[in-house]
Write a protein that holds these residues in place. Structure first.
Motif, mmCIF file in Angstrom:
data_model
loop_
_atom_site.group_PDB
_atom_site.id
_atom_site.type_symbol
_atom_site.label_atom_id
_atom_site.label_comp_id
_atom_site.label_asym_id
_atom_site.label_seq_id
_atom_site.Cartn_x
_atom_site.Cartn_y
_atom_site.Cartn_z
ATOM 1 N N LYS A 96 44.613 -47.586 45.998
ATOM 2 C CA LYS A 96 45.534 -48.515 45.355
ATOM 3 C C LYS A 96 45.549 -49.801 46.164
ATOM 4 C CE LYS A 96 49.796 -48.580 42.765
ATOM 5 N NZ LYS A 96 50.896 -47.764 42.226
ATOM 6 N N ARG A 97 45.226 -50.925 45.503
ATOM 7 C CA ARG A 97 45.153 -52.208 46.176
ATOM 8 C C ARG A 97 46.557 -52.802 46.365
ATOM 9 N NH1 ARG A 97 41.732 -52.811 49.186
ATOM 10 N NH2 ARG A 97 41.616 -55.081 48.961
ATOM 11 N N PRO A 98 46.700 -53.747 47.313
ATOM 12 C CA PRO A 98 48.029 -54.345 47.559
ATOM 13 C C PRO A 98 48.666 -54.982 46.319
ATOM 14 C CG PRO A 98 46.515 -54.888 49.337
ATOM 15 C CD PRO A 98 45.710 -54.211 48.300
ATOM 16 N N ASN A 99 47.832 -55.425 45.380
ATOM 17 C CA ASN A 99 48.390 -56.042 44.165
ATOM 18 C C ASN A 99 48.771 -55.035 43.096
ATOM 19 O OD1 ASN A 99 45.923 -55.197 43.204
ATOM 20 N ND2 ASN A 99 45.235 -57.204 42.492
ATOM 21 N N GLY A 100 48.669 -53.737 43.426
ATOM 22 C CA GLY A 100 49.075 -52.694 42.488
ATOM 23 C C GLY A 100 47.949 -52.118 41.655
ATOM 24 N N MET A 101 46.756 -52.724 41.709
ATOM 25 C CA MET A 101 45.640 -52.163 40.949
ATOM 26 C C MET A 101 45.233 -50.807 41.524
ATOM 27 S SD MET A 101 42.846 -55.123 40.009
ATOM 28 C CE MET A 101 42.197 -55.052 41.664
ATOM 29 N N LYS A 102 44.938 -49.872 40.638
ATOM 30 C CA LYS A 102 44.444 -48.561 41.069
ATOM 31 C C LYS A 102 42.943 -48.498 40.799
ATOM 32 C CE LYS A 102 44.817 -43.583 40.334
ATOM 33 N NZ LYS A 102 45.312 -42.517 39.432
ATOM 34 N N LEU A 103 42.151 -48.227 41.843
ATOM 35 C CA LEU A 103 40.696 -48.118 41.731
ATOM 36 C C LEU A 103 40.281 -46.657 41.868
ATOM 37 C CD1 LEU A 103 41.036 -51.159 42.311
ATOM 38 C CD2 LEU A 103 38.972 -51.032 43.724
ATOM 39 N N THR A 104 39.474 -46.192 40.936
ATOM 40 C CA THR A 104 38.939 -44.830 40.995
ATOM 41 C C THR A 104 37.436 -44.885 40.756
ATOM 42 O OG1 THR A 104 41.005 -44.025 40.007
ATOM 43 C CG2 THR A 104 39.174 -42.471 40.147
ATOM 44 N N LYS A 105 36.684 -44.324 41.668
ATOM 45 C CA LYS A 105 35.222 -44.266 41.559
ATOM 46 C C LYS A 105 34.849 -42.846 41.120
ATOM 47 C CE LYS A 105 31.194 -44.978 44.620
ATOM 48 N NZ LYS A 105 30.837 -45.213 46.053
ATOM 49 N N ILE A 106 34.241 -42.712 39.933
ATOM 50 C CA ILE A 106 33.938 -41.378 39.412
ATOM 51 C C ILE A 106 32.454 -41.238 39.084
ATOM 52 C CG2 ILE A 106 36.254 -41.081 38.445
ATOM 53 C CD1 ILE A 106 34.912 -41.507 35.653
ATOM 54 N N SER A 107 31.963 -39.997 39.136
ATOM 55 C CA SER A 107 30.562 -39.721 38.835
ATOM 56 C C SER A 107 30.334 -39.685 37.329
ATOM 57 C CB SER A 107 30.144 -38.382 39.454
ATOM 58 O OG SER A 107 30.958 -37.326 38.984
ATOM 59 N N VAL A 108 29.202 -40.265 36.906
ATOM 60 C CA VAL A 108 28.835 -40.335 35.485
ATOM 61 C C VAL A 108 27.334 -40.074 35.346
ATOM 62 C CG1 VAL A 108 30.670 -41.975 34.928
ATOM 63 C CG2 VAL A 108 28.415 -42.831 35.597
ATOM 64 N N PRO A 109 26.843 -39.767 34.146
ATOM 65 C CA PRO A 109 25.395 -39.579 33.966
ATOM 66 C C PRO A 109 24.643 -40.902 34.119
ATOM 67 C CG PRO A 109 26.655 -38.724 32.080
ATOM 68 C CD PRO A 109 27.598 -39.536 32.894
ATOM 69 N N PHE A 110 23.345 -40.800 34.399
ATOM 70 C CA PHE A 110 22.502 -41.993 34.320
ATOM 71 C C PHE A 110 22.392 -42.456 32.879
ATOM 72 C CE2 PHE A 110 20.938 -41.289 38.621
ATOM 73 C CZ PHE A 110 20.675 -42.578 39.039
ATOM 74 N N TRP A 405 33.319 -47.525 38.341
ATOM 75 C CA TRP A 405 34.674 -47.793 38.835
ATOM 76 C C TRP A 405 35.629 -47.901 37.651
ATOM 77 C CZ3 TRP A 405 35.889 -48.046 43.987
ATOM 78 C CH2 TRP A 405 34.825 -48.192 44.897
ATOM 79 N N LEU A 406 36.751 -47.223 37.766
ATOM 80 C CA LEU A 406 37.832 -47.360 36.780
ATOM 81 C C LEU A 406 38.962 -48.142 37.443
ATOM 82 C CD1 LEU A 406 37.940 -43.703 35.379
ATOM 83 C CD2 LEU A 406 36.536 -45.617 34.599
ATOM 84 N N ILE A 407 39.416 -49.211 36.789
ATOM 85 C CA ILE A 407 40.462 -50.064 37.357
ATOM 86 C C ILE A 407 41.651 -50.090 36.400
ATOM 87 C CG2 ILE A 407 41.031 -52.376 38.197
ATOM 88 C CD1 ILE A 407 37.389 -51.459 37.798
ATOM 89 N N GLU A 408 42.784 -49.639 36.900
ATOM 90 C CA GLU A 408 44.009 -49.614 36.092
ATOM 91 C C GLU A 408 45.035 -50.570 36.690
ATOM 92 O OE1 GLU A 408 45.304 -45.459 35.083
ATOM 93 O OE2 GLU A 408 43.671 -44.974 36.493
ATOM 94 N N GLY A 409 45.755 -51.272 35.806
ATOM 95 C CA GLY A 409 46.756 -52.203 36.290
ATOM 96 C C GLY A 409 47.881 -52.406 35.298
ATOM 97 N N ASN A 410 48.628 -53.471 35.537
ATOM 98 C CA ASN A 410 49.794 -53.746 34.685
ATOM 99 C C ASN A 410 49.921 -55.264 34.487
ATOM 100 O OD1 ASN A 410 52.124 -53.184 33.208
ATOM 101 N ND2 ASN A 410 53.453 -53.394 35.008
ATOM 102 N N GLY A 411 48.769 -55.862 34.057
ATOM 103 C CA GLY A 411 48.795 -57.301 33.797
ATOM 104 C C GLY A 411 48.325 -58.162 34.936
ATOM 105 N N GLN A 412 47.709 -57.583 35.968
ATOM 106 C CA GLN A 412 47.259 -58.375 37.121
ATOM 107 C C GLN A 412 46.220 -59.423 36.711
ATOM 108 O OE1 GLN A 412 47.700 -55.112 37.195
ATOM 109 N NE2 GLN A 412 48.487 -54.391 39.161
ATOM 110 N N THR A 413 46.329 -60.613 37.269
ATOM 111 C CA THR A 413 45.318 -61.658 37.107
ATOM 112 C C THR A 413 44.944 -62.171 38.481
ATOM 113 O OG1 THR A 413 46.989 -63.385 36.878
ATOM 114 C CG2 THR A 413 46.188 -62.362 34.832
#
Length: 415
Positions: A96-110, A405-413
């Motif tokens: 979780k970044r200081p600005n509230g963004m949540k970063l998740t790195k997940i495995s996916v197929p090629f 990377w999956l990035i979740e937030g709440n209106g961050q710019t």
């Protein structure tokens, strides 16, 4: 020839794989394993057509040959893959970044993986099982040597996929000609990754001509160093197993390096090789040590070409050295970076060897025959990578996934 329609269909099928649950994938894999056994007589009859076109003396013959026992083993590997945890959706990093963004790195197929291989019909089953389990569609480009076998295998797989209402384009076999190889190597936008399996000639051709990413696999020039402090009984067993278990595979032993102070043990180290009529290309000191102790018709003087050769046959070179540093130097010069082994009772020499040798798999007092995905607990294998980018050594499920990377937030710019 234009294969773009085929490539487009495979690309579309790859996206549908994301909708299959791991449970559904496992049921399909078990069903294909059952079908491989049930259709043994059909697969073997088609394999016989391929074998009839190849001389038994050809080193590729053993790789090409399927038997009831080998099909049972292939089916067991597929069932094993079905028991493995899914490599997809694994959380590799979360923050979780200081600005509230949540970063998740997940495995996916090629996405779509192209496999180019020679006279190895077992690869058709292995690649399909690993690609399906990892959510990848696969395009198979087998050699003309194994075309009857490969077509029979893909036909069996397609029958099972139809039964489960899965798009059969998730596995596609291309024509066995060179034009199809050229199109696959330039299928940018359709294919995400190419993996060649076969001779160094094939791998070099793919590397030089592909316009999409390549993982190099296969060519194995493997050494075993019998150290000054090696155990003779262990050495004899390891050398015999690594050389004769299956001579046509990439982890088979090609060159024994021996310390000059242990040349008197060389006849004992080579004793069991006589049973398999292994031809030995010996340098001058080792030739002298073996003369009179090894069949004369099987003992030949080494030439410069004897070293750095992947024999894929009942043939082996011997190099005599005066120090472990010389052994390391010989391996550095001639190795294909596949599998290298030291036989020693010296902890210091073992540590030096494993630290300095640059190879995908480095063994201490073990046969190189173990370089294999199943032996490493990976299920089947899609190949043995001899490069360093992304994957190295036996490649299983994790090695044929990427990540996002999956990035979740709440209106961050961003300012």
């Amino acid at each position: 020839m234009n294969l773009n329609e085929t490539f487009t269909a495979v690309r579309a099928a790859s996206r549908k794989l994301a909708l299959l649950s791991d449970e559904q994938i496992n049921r399909i894999l078990n069903a294909v394993a059952d079908a491989a056994v049930a259709k043994t007589s059909y697969i073997l009859s088609e394999n016989e057509k391929d074998l009839a076109r190849m001389e038994k003396s050809n080193p590729k013959y053993d790789r090409l040959k399927l038997t009831e026992e080998r099909l049972q083993g292939i089916a067991a590997d597929m069932r094993n893959v079905a028991t493995l945890p899914s490599p997809l959706g694994r959380i590799l990093k979360e923050e979780k970044r200081p600005n509230g963004m949540k970063l998740t790195k997940i495995s996916v197929p090629f996405g779509v993986i192209g496999i180019i291989y020679e006279a190895r019909p077992n690869v058709s089953f292995d690649v399909f099982s690993l690609c399906l389990k990892s959510g990848n569609a696969c395009i198979l480009k087998g050699g003309s040597d194994a075309d009857y076998s490969n077509r029979a295998i893909v036909e069996v797989i397609h029958e099972v996929l139809k039964r489960f209402n899965v798009d059969t384009h998730v596995v596609e076999l291309l024509p066995a000609d060179r034009e199809a190889t050229a199109e696959l190597l330039h299928a940018a936008g359709y294919v995400d990754l190419i993996i060649p399996r076969g001779s160094s000639g094939l791998i070099n051709f793919v590397r030089q001509n592909a316009t999409i990413p390549v993982i190099e696999t296969g060519a194995g020039i493997c050494h075993t160093y019998f150290d000054e402090q090696g155990d003779t009984a262990k050495g004899a067993a390891i050398i015999h197993n690594a050389k004769t278990r299956r001579v046509s595979v990439c982890n088979a032993l090609d060159c024994v390096i021996i310390h000059q102070n242990r040349l008197t043990d060389l006849p004992a180290l080579c004793e069991k090789l006589k049973e398999s009529n292994v031809i030995i290309y010996a340098d001058a000191p080792s030739y002298e040590a073996l003369q009179g102790h090894y069949p004369a018709e099987l003992l030949q003087p080494a030439t410069p070409e004897s070293f750095g050769t992947e024999f894929l046959d009942y043939k082996m070179a011997i190099k005599t050295i005066s120090s472990i540093e010389d052994a390391l130097g010989h391996i550095q010069e001639y190795s294909s970076r596949h599998s290298e082994s030291i036989i020693t009772e010296s902890k210091e020499h073992a540590e030096l060897f494993t630290k300095v040798v640059d190879a995908a798999c480095v063994y201490t007092n073990v046969s190189t025959a173990f370089t294999d995905g199943a032996q490493f607990g990976l299920g089947a294998e899609i190949g043995i990578s001899t490069q360093k980018l992304h994957a190295r050594g036996p490649m299983g499920l994790e090695e044929i996934t990427s990540y996002k990377w999956l990035i979740e937030g709440n209106g961050q710019t961003r300012g």
